[in-house]
Design a protein around this motif. Sequence first.
Motif, PDB file in Angstrom:
ATOM      1  N   CYS A 178       0.820  -1.212   0.000  1.00 60.81           N
ATOM      2  CA  CYS A 178       0.000   0.000   0.000  1.00 60.81           C
ATOM      3  C   CYS A 178       0.855   1.263   0.000  1.00 60.81           C
ATOM      4  N   CYS A 179       1.991   1.200   0.682  1.00 55.80           N
ATOM      5  CA  CYS A 179       2.815   2.397   0.907  1.00 55.80           C
ATOM      6  C   CYS A 179       4.205   2.301   0.304  1.00 55.80           C
ATOM      7  N   CYS A 236       1.271  -2.840   8.130  1.00 57.97           N
ATOM      8  CA  CYS A 236       2.131  -1.905   7.402  1.00 57.97           C
ATOM      9  C   CYS A 236       2.651  -0.829   8.358  1.00 57.97           C
ATOM     10  N   CYS A 239       1.519   2.727   7.428  1.00 59.11           N
ATOM     11  CA  CYS A 239       0.111   2.992   7.775  1.00 59.11           C
ATOM     12  C   CYS A 239      -0.066   3.095   9.288  1.00 59.11           C
TER      13      CYS A 239
HETATM   14 ZN   LIG Z   1       0.623   1.074   4.184  1.00 59.58          ZN
END
Ligand SMILES: [Zn+2]
Length: 266
Positions: A178-179, A236, A239
């Motif tokens: 995601c990141c 994560c 996050c």
């Molecule tokens: Zn993330």
Amino acid sequence: MTARFDREGPIASLRFPLLDRFGFLRHAVTTRLGGSSAGPYAQGNLGLSVGDERDAVLANRLSAAALVATPGLQPATLRQVHGVTAFFAEQAGSDGTPLAEGDMLATSVAGVPLMVQSADCLPLLLADPTRRAVAAVHAGWRGTAASAGREAVASMKRLFDSQPGDLFIVVGPGIGACCYEVGEDVADAVARTVPDTGVVSHTRGERPHLDLGAALLAQLRAAGVPAAQIEQARLCTACRTDLFYSHRREGEPTGRFGALIAMTTG
Ligand SMILES: [Zn+2]
């Protein structure tokens, strides 16, 4: 399976059901909650070379080691260099001095707390209940591109004659796909180690996003570790800066969280 959040003791930590079942070891992945560091390092920073106050870090490291071993010990640590070299730890750390240069600590000696530190890189915790040995690995993209997962299994074989089918492995918190936007070169370097596993996605904008956890999992599977004996934290760090440190999200200075494991005494 999901991690259990443990707020007991001076540093809050996570424990994983996959390893919790074994009486011969103790393990923990620390969070930033609890501990005596301040400012950008608040609170449980375990990194000595990130600009934090040395006394605070050493106190935090004592607290972290006490999660897995007899209180009063400093954890055995390495000067982490984003490689895949393994080091056998015969004793606990002393005064924050790394035992050697490398990214995997292993032991079959009871009572020796092993610790790797990270702030986005993924820690792996390994246990071999058959040969009675444990290890901790630090793997960022460079280590993963050097097949840190496969190399960890190979090091367990070399050090303890561990069979891949006997290993139980937690892939800890780290930066998620995601990141983790990366360059094509980085994406390729990692993807090359695990062809056709979809660890790189191009669906989140122009630049590729890399799933280091999935790459490490694929490497471990390719090395012969059964899927049922691998647990992924799927947390994560970028996050969840409420729980962890993230170099990518927070920049420097920030702290380091730790993944620890030790064999029990007696
Ligand atoms: Zn993330």
